[in-house]
Design an enzyme around this catalytic site. Structure first.
Site, PDB file in Angstrom:
ATOM      1  CG  HIS A   1      -5.887  -2.400  -1.013  1.00  8.02           C
ATOM      2  ND1 HIS A   1      -4.834  -3.039  -0.407  1.00  8.02           N
ATOM      3  CD2 HIS A   1      -5.616  -1.061  -0.901  1.00  8.02           C
ATOM      4  CE1 HIS A   1      -3.970  -2.128   0.057  1.00  8.02           C
ATOM      5  NE2 HIS A   1      -4.422  -0.918  -0.243  1.00  8.02           N
ATOM      6  CD  GLU A   2      -7.289   1.375  -3.637  1.00  8.86           C
ATOM      7  OE1 GLU A   2      -7.362   2.309  -2.817  1.00  8.86           O
ATOM      8  OE2 GLU A   2      -6.213   0.816  -3.910  1.00  8.86           O
TER       9      GLU A   2
ATOM     10  CB  CYS B   1      -0.882  -0.013   1.249  1.00  5.36           C
ATOM     11  SG  CYS B   1      -2.007   1.386   1.358  1.00  5.36           S
TER      12      CYS B   1
END
Lengths: 179, 166
Positions: B139-140, B97
């Site tokens: 993930h977002e 990330c």
């Protein structure tokens, strides 16, 4: 053949040959490595071994055999009897706890205190400090919630703590599919 | 049109649920453009959420074009006020990330998802994705709920430092 168990721990400046040297001495004593954990922290090598050895072997003699080897390697070494081998499986539910935030003293203790208060055992823990303009402390724990635990209540206590000490703290079932 | 600085831990914006964008105005369209520009400024970046540029609103961009692990690929996907409609499957895979430099982690996530949201022009968008694109979307989405991959790893052994050997 009956056997007994020892906990062997060693700490010293990291260099090649430590594992080879220590385990060589243990093999010569007729010991078998059962559980091992080794890591390097800030250039210091640290290890804990659970070894099985012949019944006649004493912890003190294992330590005295290891001492010259350890001396050559610049290691401090300790050997203890392990009278009762705990089963590696503990009854309860495995959860992961993630903690991250600005680094300051007391984070590990505060989180561990909340867990201890709830009768939760920490079975694995690793921390990392990410350097930078604002150092970040990241801690991931594997914990076992004993039967009859109240995960939402624990989550609530961790949330209160994280607000109080300014870190983010979350828990989730380990290995479960979560969304 | 701007490449914005990417905020990193321990910035608290990363750990707070983001608020809805609501009606799409010029500011929302600018946010969408900045997300795309900022993502493209980092070649390895396949997704970026508004909290990562310090904006606590529910918007993100994903683009897995050319990624070796991608199967479905919808190109540049900008979603405003997105929601997860459905998901299935499970797979553990390594993630990093932009906001957590130096660490990666093995994260269990569904392998197929349907995500619904609005495009910057206000049109309704439904994305059906699998494999790496599904993972990027999830993930977002997590960022919008103040959740990082660190909050999803199964345990201490699932987090890895990008070690430097000199």
């Amino acid at each position: 053949m009956s056997e007994r168990h020892f906990a062997v721990s060693a700490v010293g400046a990291d260099r090649p040959g430590i594992v080879a040297g220590v385990t060589g001495a243990l093999v010569d004593l007729g010991c078998n490595l059962e559980d091992t954990s080794m890591t390097v922290l800030r250039g210091r090598f640290a290890m804990v071994l659970i070894v099985a050895g012949p019944e006649r072997l004493e912890a003190a003699s294992v330590e005295s055999t290891l001492r010259p080897v350890a001396g050559e390697l610049g290691l401090a070494v300790w050997v203890h009897d392990v009278d009762e081998l705990e089963p590696s499986a503990v009854e309860g539910e495995s959860w992961a706890v993630s903690v991250h935030g600005a680094d300051h003293p007391g984070i590990v203790h505060e989180v561990a205190a909340v867990l201890a208060e709830a009768g939760v055992n920490i079975v694995d823990l690793s921390t990392r400090v990410l350097s930078g303009e604002h150092p970040v402390y990241v801690m991931i724990l594997e914990v076992i919630l004993p039967p009859g635990s109240d995960p939402p209540a624990l989550e609530e206590r961790l949330a209160l703590l994280s607000t109080r000490i300014g870190v983010a703290c979350s828990m989730h079932l380990s290995g479960a599919d979560i969304l | 049109m701007a490449v914005r600085p990417v905020v990193r831990l321990p910035d608290p914006v990363l750990s707070h649920p983001a608020g809805p964008v609501g009606p799409i105005d010029d500011a929302a369209r600018r946010l969408a453009t900045d997300l795309v520009d900022t993502m493209r400024a980092s070649p390895a970046c396949v997704g970026l959420a508004a909290p990562q540029i310090g904006v606590s609103l529910r918007a993100f961009v994903v683009d897995v074009t050319g990624h070796s692990k991608a199967r479905s690929c919808h190109g540049t996907v900008v979603l405003i006020d997105p929601e997860l409609v459905s998901y299935e499957g499970a797979e553990l895979a390594r993630e990093g990330c932009m906001s957590v430099p130096d660490l990666t982690g093995d994260v269990p996530r569904p392998t197929r998802v349907v995500v619904r949201g609005r495009a910057p022009d206000g049109s309704e968008v439904v994305v059906e994705a699998d494999a790496f694109e599904a993972r990027a979307l999830l993930h977002e989405l997590d960022h919008l709920d103040g959740r990082l991959f660190l909050d999803r790893v199964p345990g201490p052994a699932a987090v890895f430092q990008r070690r430097v050997y000199r």
